[in-house]
Design an enzyme around this catalytic site. Structure first.
Site, short mmCIF file in Angstrom:
data_model
loop_
_atom_site.label_atom_id
_atom_site.label_comp_id
_atom_site.label_asym_id
_atom_site.label_seq_id
_atom_site.Cartn_x
_atom_site.Cartn_y
_atom_site.Cartn_z
N GLN A 141 -12.67 6.28 -11.41
CA GLN A 141 -12.00 5.05 -11.26
C GLN A 141 -11.28 5.31 -10.36
O GLN A 141 -10.07 3.48 -9.56
CB GLN A 141 -11.34 4.38 -12.68
CG GLN A 141 -12.44 4.50 -13.84
CD GLN A 141 -11.98 3.87 -14.87
OE1 GLN A 141 -10.93 3.18 -15.23
NE2 GLN A 141 -11.68 5.13 -15.99
N ASN A 142 -10.69 6.56 -9.67
CA ASN A 142 -9.92 6.93 -8.62
C ASN A 142 -9.88 7.04 -7.97
O ASN A 142 -11.09 6.96 -6.72
CB ASN A 142 -8.42 8.37 -9.03
CG ASN A 142 -8.34 8.55 -10.37
OD1 ASN A 142 -8.18 7.62 -11.00
ND2 ASN A 142 -7.73 9.43 -10.64
N HIS A 188 -14.73 2.47 -8.50
CA HIS A 188 -13.69 1.57 -8.03
C HIS A 188 -13.29 2.01 -5.98
O HIS A 188 -12.61 1.66 -5.29
CB HIS A 188 -12.07 1.74 -8.21
CG HIS A 188 -12.58 1.41 -9.47
ND1 HIS A 188 -11.52 1.86 -10.85
CD2 HIS A 188 -13.42 1.01 -10.42
CE1 HIS A 188 -12.08 1.22 -11.75
NE2 HIS A 188 -13.51 0.12 -11.29
N ARG A 222 0.77 -1.30 -0.27
CA ARG A 222 0.05 -0.10 -0.04
C ARG A 222 1.37 1.23 0.08
O ARG A 222 0.98 2.15 -0.65
CB ARG A 222 -0.92 0.22 1.24
CG ARG A 222 -2.13 1.58 1.17
CD ARG A 222 -2.51 1.09 2.20
NE ARG A 222 -2.84 2.33 2.52
CZ ARG A 222 -4.64 3.25 2.41
NH1 ARG A 222 -5.16 2.38 2.45
NH2 ARG A 222 -5.04 3.60 3.03
P1 NAD Z 1 -4.46 3.58 -16.47
O1 NAD Z 1 -3.05 3.02 -16.08
O2 NAD Z 1 -4.65 2.43 -17.22
O3 NAD Z 1 -4.08 4.84 -17.22
C1 NAD Z 1 -3.71 6.03 -16.95
C2 NAD Z 1 -4.70 6.81 -18.53
O4 NAD Z 1 -4.02 8.11 -17.93
C3 NAD Z 1 -3.12 6.41 -19.95
O5 NAD Z 1 -4.16 6.05 -20.94
C4 NAD Z 1 -2.19 7.59 -19.76
O6 NAD Z 1 -1.54 7.79 -21.50
C5 NAD Z 1 -2.78 8.29 -19.66
N1 NAD Z 1 -2.35 9.82 -18.57
C6 NAD Z 1 -1.10 9.34 -18.10
N2 NAD Z 1 -0.59 10.49 -17.75
C7 NAD Z 1 -1.66 11.38 -17.85
C8 NAD Z 1 -2.13 12.81 -17.87
N3 NAD Z 1 -0.55 13.88 -17.27
N4 NAD Z 1 -2.32 13.84 -18.51
C9 NAD Z 1 -3.98 12.52 -18.99
N5 NAD Z 1 -3.29 11.10 -19.84
C10 NAD Z 1 -2.85 10.89 -18.93
O7 NAD Z 1 -5.15 4.12 -15.57
P2 NAD Z 1 -7.18 3.38 -15.25
O8 NAD Z 1 -7.55 4.05 -17.46
O9 NAD Z 1 -7.72 4.71 -14.54
O10 NAD Z 1 -7.16 2.42 -14.91
C11 NAD Z 1 -6.08 1.79 -13.41
C12 NAD Z 1 -6.92 1.59 -12.77
O11 NAD Z 1 -6.05 1.54 -11.11
C13 NAD Z 1 -8.07 2.21 -11.75
O12 NAD Z 1 -8.71 1.48 -11.41
C14 NAD Z 1 -7.49 3.23 -11.03
O13 NAD Z 1 -8.82 2.51 -9.73
C15 NAD Z 1 -6.64 2.44 -10.69
N6 NAD Z 1 -5.29 3.25 -10.18
C16 NAD Z 1 -6.00 4.69 -9.51
C17 NAD Z 1 -4.65 5.89 -9.28
C18 NAD Z 1 -5.35 7.24 -8.26
O14 NAD Z 1 -6.19 6.51 -7.82
N7 NAD Z 1 -4.49 7.69 -8.80
C19 NAD Z 1 -3.85 5.20 -10.25
C20 NAD Z 1 -3.11 4.07 -10.25
C21 NAD Z 1 -4.52 3.05 -10.90
#
Ligand code: NAD
Length: 247
Positions: A101-102, A119, A67
């Site tokens: 999704q974050n 999520h 985590r």
């Molecule tokens: P993903 O990692 O699959 O995709 C991220 C996307 O963001 C990519 O297409 C990338 O090109 C784009 N990207 C990267 N930097 C960027 C920026 N500065 N501006 C615009 N676009 C940018 O993420 P997802 O589709 O959200 O799926 C991932 C899963 O992981 C989700 O279920 C989510 O809950 C989880 N997750 C969440 C967090 C968070 O809460 N911050 C972080 C990582 C993963």
């Protein structure tokens, strides 16, 4: 680039309601890396081992041990220009809802009120035995951390193999199915069921605007190949130049 932002600003002004679907990319500028990117969490740790509900039930310390690799201290992270621009759009009366999704809680921290965290949220933690709720960062020490009743603590996030909370899914589907514009921001659009929401919106006549540094959603009507903070604050700036700024 300004011309595409102007077109999108005009679209948002003229075609309401507008809804945003956000993913990990919007939080990159806050210092939270995506999981799938090069050097991301899933390159170091297999999600099937560290983030599945099945493994969590057998050995919750696996999940808790990584985590800190993701978010060390929840309160160390602040919303960036992208989160703030979406909150401002809502205040201007031009954004009805954020579906995210974050799990980092940054949309609410930025001031967005109508948010569905499909999520879940890392901030909320509960005991799997008695249901007592804790709020990060105030959680007991220990590996895994335990409730006062001795039960294991689990974050209120959806692990692999778990279903999405039905109410959140219902809200997200309704928002997607009734909007005229959907902003698809910083998501690779591969994690289901979130990935299907832009298609639900499109089938119901919405125009899709993708904001992503890469092209992840080829079916978009408009594409802004920029960082989310730059793109979204640019759209808000263009909206402010237009004669009517919402209610
Ligand atoms: P993903 O990692 O699959 O995709 C991220 C996307 O963001 C990519 O297409 C990338 O090109 C784009 N990207 C990267 N930097 C960027 C920026 N500065 N501006 C615009 N676009 C940018 O993420 P997802 O589709 O959200 O799926 C991932 C899963 O992981 C989700 O279920 C989510 O809950 C989880 N997750 C969440 C967090 C968070 O809460 N911050 C972080 C990582 C993963």
């Amino acid at each position: 680039m300004n011309s595409i932002m102007k077109q999108v600003a005009e679209l948002i002004m003229n075609q309401q309601p507008c809804v945003a679907l956000t993913g990990a990319g919007i939080s990159v500028e806050s210092g939270i890396p995506t999981f799938r990117s090069k050097g991301g969490l899933w390159e170091k740790f297999d999600p099937a081992v560290y983030a599945s509900i099945e493994v969590f039930r057998q050995d919750p310390s696996k999940y808790w041990s990584i985590r800190g690799e993701f978010i060390r201290n929840y309160d160390d992270y602040s919303p960036n220009a992208g989160h703030l621009a979406l909150a401002e759009l809502e205040t201007m009366g031009l954004l009805r809802h954020v579906i995210t999704q974050n799990i980092d809680g940054l949309h609410r921290k930025a001031g967005s009120r109508n948010v569905t965290e499909i999520h879940g949220s890392l901030r909320e933690i509960f005991c799997v035995r008695c249901g007592k709720e804790y709020r990060a960062p105030k959680i007991p020490e220990g590996m895994p951390p335990l409730c006062v009743c001795g039960g294991v603590l689990k974050p209120n996030t959806v692990l692999f193999g778990e279903s999405l909370p039905p109410q959140a899914l219902e809200t997200a589907s309704r928002q997607a199915g009734t909007c005229k514009v959907m902003l698809v921001i910083g998501t690779s659009a591969v994690v289901q069921p979130a990935a299907s929401l832009p298609f639900v919106a499109r089938q119901n006549g919405a125009r899709i605007v993708e904001v992503n540094i890469q092209n992840a959603f080829p079916a978009a009507d408009f594409r802004i190949a920029e960082k989310a903070g730059v793109a979204l604050s640019g759209i808000v700036a263009e909206l402010k130049k237009l004669p009517f700024q919402g209610c």
